[in-house]
Design a protein around this motif. Structure first.
Motif, PDB file in Angstrom:
ATOM      1  N   ALA A 124      -3.975   9.480 -35.554  1.00  0.00           N
ATOM      2  CA  ALA A 124      -5.013   8.723 -36.258  1.00  0.00           C
ATOM      3  C   ALA A 124      -4.641   8.379 -37.702  1.00  0.00           C
ATOM      4  CB  ALA A 124      -6.330   9.500 -36.227  1.00  0.00           C
ATOM      5  N   HIS A 125      -3.463   8.831 -38.159  1.00  0.00           N
ATOM      6  CA  HIS A 125      -3.107   8.563 -39.568  1.00  0.00           C
ATOM      7  C   HIS A 125      -1.708   8.015 -39.755  1.00  0.00           C
ATOM      8  CE1 HIS A 125      -6.640  11.135 -40.148  1.00  0.00           C
ATOM      9  NE2 HIS A 125      -6.835  10.327 -41.174  1.00  0.00           N
ATOM     10  N   TYR A 126      -1.057   7.682 -38.670  1.00  0.00           N
ATOM     11  CA  TYR A 126       0.288   7.083 -38.757  1.00  0.00           C
ATOM     12  C   TYR A 126       0.237   5.887 -37.818  1.00  0.00           C
ATOM     13  CZ  TYR A 126       5.418   6.927 -38.926  1.00  0.00           C
ATOM     14  OH  TYR A 126       6.737   6.557 -39.149  1.00  0.00           O
ATOM     15  N   ASN A 127      -0.123   4.740 -38.387  1.00  0.00           N
ATOM     16  CA  ASN A 127      -0.453   3.596 -37.534  1.00  0.00           C
ATOM     17  C   ASN A 127       0.302   2.341 -37.917  1.00  0.00           C
ATOM     18  OD1 ASN A 127      -3.415   5.162 -37.957  1.00  0.00           O
ATOM     19  ND2 ASN A 127      -2.844   4.658 -35.862  1.00  0.00           N
ATOM     20  N   ASN A 128       0.481   1.487 -36.937  1.00  0.00           N
ATOM     21  CA  ASN A 128       0.894   0.117 -37.199  1.00  0.00           C
ATOM     22  C   ASN A 128      -0.279  -0.790 -36.852  1.00  0.00           C
ATOM     23  OD1 ASN A 128       3.522   0.368 -38.100  1.00  0.00           O
ATOM     24  ND2 ASN A 128       4.408   0.323 -36.055  1.00  0.00           N
ATOM     25  N   PRO A 164       2.960   1.368 -21.135  1.00  0.00           N
ATOM     26  CA  PRO A 164       3.759   2.471 -21.680  1.00  0.00           C
ATOM     27  C   PRO A 164       5.264   2.364 -21.454  1.00  0.00           C
ATOM     28  CG  PRO A 164       2.610   3.171 -19.698  1.00  0.00           C
ATOM     29  CD  PRO A 164       2.101   1.796 -20.029  1.00  0.00           C
ATOM     30  N   TRP A 165       5.726   1.442 -20.617  1.00  0.00           N
ATOM     31  CA  TRP A 165       7.161   1.285 -20.405  1.00  0.00           C
ATOM     32  C   TRP A 165       7.779   0.290 -21.388  1.00  0.00           C
ATOM     33  CZ3 TRP A 165       3.330  -1.000 -17.556  1.00  0.00           C
ATOM     34  CH2 TRP A 165       3.424  -2.343 -17.261  1.00  0.00           C
ATOM     35  N   LYS A 166       6.944  -0.282 -22.238  1.00  0.00           N
ATOM     36  CA  LYS A 166       7.400  -1.276 -23.212  1.00  0.00           C
ATOM     37  C   LYS A 166       7.268  -0.735 -24.631  1.00  0.00           C
ATOM     38  CE  LYS A 166       6.073  -5.243 -20.391  1.00  0.00           C
ATOM     39  NZ  LYS A 166       7.268  -6.098 -20.372  1.00  0.00           N
ATOM     40  N   TYR A 167       7.988  -1.359 -25.556  1.00  0.00           N
ATOM     41  CA  TYR A 167       7.845  -0.977 -26.958  1.00  0.00           C
ATOM     42  C   TYR A 167       6.395  -1.211 -27.404  1.00  0.00           C
ATOM     43  CZ  TYR A 167      12.860  -0.431 -27.102  1.00  0.00           C
ATOM     44  OH  TYR A 167      14.133   0.015 -26.846  1.00  0.00           O
ATOM     45  N   GLY A 168       5.986  -0.365 -28.340  1.00  0.00           N
ATOM     46  CA  GLY A 168       4.573  -0.302 -28.735  1.00  0.00           C
ATOM     47  C   GLY A 168       3.998  -1.596 -29.274  1.00  0.00           C
ATOM     48  N   PHE A 169       4.835  -2.527 -29.742  1.00  0.00           N
ATOM     49  CA  PHE A 169       4.233  -3.751 -30.308  1.00  0.00           C
ATOM     50  C   PHE A 169       3.548  -4.585 -29.242  1.00  0.00           C
ATOM     51  CE2 PHE A 169       8.753  -4.998 -29.762  1.00  0.00           C
ATOM     52  CZ  PHE A 169       8.657  -6.216 -29.108  1.00  0.00           C
ATOM     53  N   ASN A 209      11.088   3.825 -20.836  1.00  0.00           N
ATOM     54  CA  ASN A 209      10.348   4.934 -21.455  1.00  0.00           C
ATOM     55  C   ASN A 209      10.018   6.028 -20.426  1.00  0.00           C
ATOM     56  OD1 ASN A 209       9.243   6.213 -23.706  1.00  0.00           O
ATOM     57  ND2 ASN A 209       7.229   5.280 -23.443  1.00  0.00           N
ATOM     58  N   GLY A 210      10.876   6.164 -19.408  1.00  0.00           N
ATOM     59  CA  GLY A 210      10.670   7.207 -18.393  1.00  0.00           C
ATOM     60  C   GLY A 210       9.799   6.771 -17.218  1.00  0.00           C
ATOM     61  N   TYR A 211       9.340   5.512 -17.219  1.00  0.00           N
ATOM     62  CA  TYR A 211       8.413   5.047 -16.176  1.00  0.00           C
ATOM     63  C   TYR A 211       9.089   4.125 -15.153  1.00  0.00           C
ATOM     64  CZ  TYR A 211       4.763   6.974 -19.203  1.00  0.00           C
ATOM     65  OH  TYR A 211       3.978   7.816 -19.958  1.00  0.00           O
ATOM     66  N   HIS A 225       4.186   6.992 -25.731  1.00  0.00           N
ATOM     67  CA  HIS A 225       4.148   5.698 -26.432  1.00  0.00           C
ATOM     68  C   HIS A 225       5.388   5.647 -27.318  1.00  0.00           C
ATOM     69  CE1 HIS A 225       2.171   2.431 -28.860  1.00  0.00           C
ATOM     70  NE2 HIS A 225       2.881   2.983 -29.835  1.00  0.00           N
ATOM     71  N   ARG A 226       6.195   4.608 -27.155  1.00  0.00           N
ATOM     72  CA  ARG A 226       7.477   4.510 -27.884  1.00  0.00           C
ATOM     73  C   ARG A 226       7.453   3.258 -28.748  1.00  0.00           C
ATOM     74  NH1 ARG A 226      12.121   3.283 -29.890  1.00  0.00           N
ATOM     75  NH2 ARG A 226      14.019   4.331 -29.223  1.00  0.00           N
ATOM     76  N   CYS A 227       7.470   3.442 -30.067  1.00  0.00           N
ATOM     77  CA  CYS A 227       7.487   2.288 -30.971  1.00  0.00           C
ATOM     78  C   CYS A 227       8.908   1.756 -31.075  1.00  0.00           C
ATOM     79  CB  CYS A 227       6.958   2.681 -32.354  1.00  0.00           C
ATOM     80  SG  CYS A 227       6.971   1.302 -33.527  1.00  0.00           S
ATOM     81  N   VAL A 228       9.027   0.469 -31.286  1.00  0.00           N
ATOM     82  CA  VAL A 228      10.344  -0.156 -31.466  1.00  0.00           C
ATOM     83  C   VAL A 228      11.058   0.409 -32.696  1.00  0.00           C
ATOM     84  CG1 VAL A 228       9.580  -2.130 -32.878  1.00  0.00           C
ATOM     85  CG2 VAL A 228      11.493  -2.425 -31.279  1.00  0.00           C
ATOM     86  N   GLU A 229      10.277   1.006 -33.627  1.00  0.00           N
ATOM     87  CA  GLU A 229      10.868   1.597 -34.836  1.00  0.00           C
ATOM     88  C   GLU A 229      11.486   2.959 -34.574  1.00  0.00           C
ATOM     89  OE1 GLU A 229       7.490  -0.309 -37.844  1.00  0.00           O
ATOM     90  OE2 GLU A 229       7.283   1.723 -37.097  1.00  0.00           O
ATOM     91  N   ALA A 230      11.474   3.423 -33.318  1.00  0.00           N
ATOM     92  CA  ALA A 230      12.134   4.666 -32.887  1.00  0.00           C
ATOM     93  C   ALA A 230      11.344   5.940 -33.183  1.00  0.00           C
ATOM     94  CB  ALA A 230      13.566   4.772 -33.427  1.00  0.00           C
ATOM     95  N   TRP A 231      10.017   5.838 -33.300  1.00  0.00           N
ATOM     96  CA  TRP A 231       9.179   7.034 -33.292  1.00  0.00           C
ATOM     97  C   TRP A 231       8.352   7.010 -32.009  1.00  0.00           C
ATOM     98  CZ3 TRP A 231       4.029   5.621 -33.184  1.00  0.00           C
ATOM     99  CH2 TRP A 231       3.661   4.430 -33.807  1.00  0.00           C
ATOM    100  N   SER A 232       7.895   8.202 -31.606  1.00  0.00           N
ATOM    101  CA  SER A 232       7.125   8.243 -30.361  1.00  0.00           C
ATOM    102  C   SER A 232       6.001   9.267 -30.465  1.00  0.00           C
ATOM    103  CB  SER A 232       8.026   8.566 -29.174  1.00  0.00           C
ATOM    104  OG  SER A 232       8.567   9.861 -29.297  1.00  0.00           O
TER     105      SER A 232
END
Ligand code: MTE
Length: 320
Positions: A80-84, A232-237, A300-302, A138-145
């Motif tokens: 809830a505090h690290y968002n795009n 969930p198999w795609k980048y978060g954007f 993303n494992g799916y 959830h995998r962001c394209v910025e490489a955090w999950s």
């Protein structure tokens, strides 16, 4: 204040941020002085607006046991505090600013190639859909999950309500447009409104999920209340937030990020550790919460759920 020490393997933020955005951020920092900006935008206070949400009594939804995780859930406070959410600015601490978004009344327009266009209020939609909770990575394209319990309903159920015509090949999603409450939308060099899209076949896939809640409560505004997409198999954007319009079309939608930089962000955006972003590797990801560096998995494992969707597609960049 979320203070995190950079590890050797981590990519500098300048490389994990879309280039025009990074340049923009640098300009703002120079103009205002980094110190005052960071103080003003410090770790946003936890807000419990979701508790006054009129749909609160519906939660928690029953968990669907088919979807399991290979890692612990990410602490709720971090999610809830690290968002795009660029509508509220290009940095991660937008939770406070996002509270300005009014989420009732909230209607969604369904139009384009459908039997009959209609609008539906979010609370009516909740009454019509088969509600459930799912644990997804959830995998962001910025490489955090992150790994989170989403509440919502299968997109396949929404498609049955929308009744697209046989001619429809794609579904296009659009976020609200209101620069009065969303200061990021005053940044004219972005192609607002935020738009994302998927094929009808992707939308019918059992993993495609329309999200209304998180951790057994209504979705916090900063996470995309009152309705967002999760693929969930795609980048978060691809997981577009605060949806106001769902349109069916026979043409591939022009998406927000691909308009901004088509060489870096494509339409398919399936997760693949072997295909680097033009400016950084996608081989590993940083798990928020533990800060562990873990290998990224293809799809993303799916893959068991979705790899077949792409079997016949040749000559396209499926992984960017
Ligand atoms: N949707 C809108 N409307 N605006 C955005 O800026 N950012 C996307 C996606 N959906 C974004 C959006 C990106 S890049 C990611 S990684 C996820 O939202 C982040 O979701 P979270 O903040 O809930 O983790």
């Amino acid at each position: 204040m979320l203070v995190r020490r950079k590890r050797g393997w981590e990519i500098p933020e300048s490389r994990a941020t879309p280039e025009p955005v990074f340049r923009d951020r640098r300009r703002v920092l120079q103009a205002l002085g980094a110190g005052s900006l960071l103080a003003a935008r410090g770790f946003a206070p936890a807000q419990a607006a979701e508790e006054s949400d009129p749909s609160a009594a519906l939660y928690p939804f029953k968990r669907d046991p088919r979807y399991t995780l290979d890692r612990p859930l990410t602490p709720q406070k971090i999610v809830a505090h690290y968002n795009n959410f660029y509508e509220f600015g290009p940095d991660k601490s937008i939770a406070g600013l996002a509270q300005a978004l009014p989420i009732r009344p909230w209607t969604i327009l369904v139009d384009g190639l459908v039997e009959k266009p209609f609008t539906i209020g979010i609370d009516d939609l909740l009454r019509k859909m088969p509600l459930e909770e799912r644990l997804y990575r959830h995998r962001c394209v910025e490489a955090w999950s992150i790994a989170v319990p989403w509440s919502g309903f299968a997109m396949a159920a929404f498609l049955r309500l929308a009744k697209p015509l046989a001619a429809a090949k794609y579904v296009r999603f659009q976020t609200f447009l209101d620069a009065k409450v969303a200061p990021g939308e005053r940044r004219f060099w972005y192609p607002w409104p935020y738009v994302e899209g998927a094929t009808i076949a992707e939308g019918e896939n059992e993993l495609a999920f329309l999200v209304t809640g998180l951790y057994g409560k209504p979705l916090p505004k900063q996470d995309g209340a009152p309705l967002r997409l999760v693929l969930p198999w795609k980048y978060g954007f691809k997981s577009i937030k605060s949806i106001v319009r769902v349109s069916f079309t026979d043409k591939r939608p022009h998406t927000f990020w691909s308009k901004l930089d088509p060489n870096e962000y494509g339409f398919w955006a399936n997760v693949n550790p072997a295909v680097p972003h033009p400016r950084w590797s996608q081989a590993f990801e940083r798990e928020l919460g533990t800060d562990k560096r873990v290998p990224t998995l293809i799809w993303n494992g799916y893959g068991d759920f979705v790899a077949h969707l792409y079997a016949g597609i040749k000559g396209q960049e499926l992984f960017r």
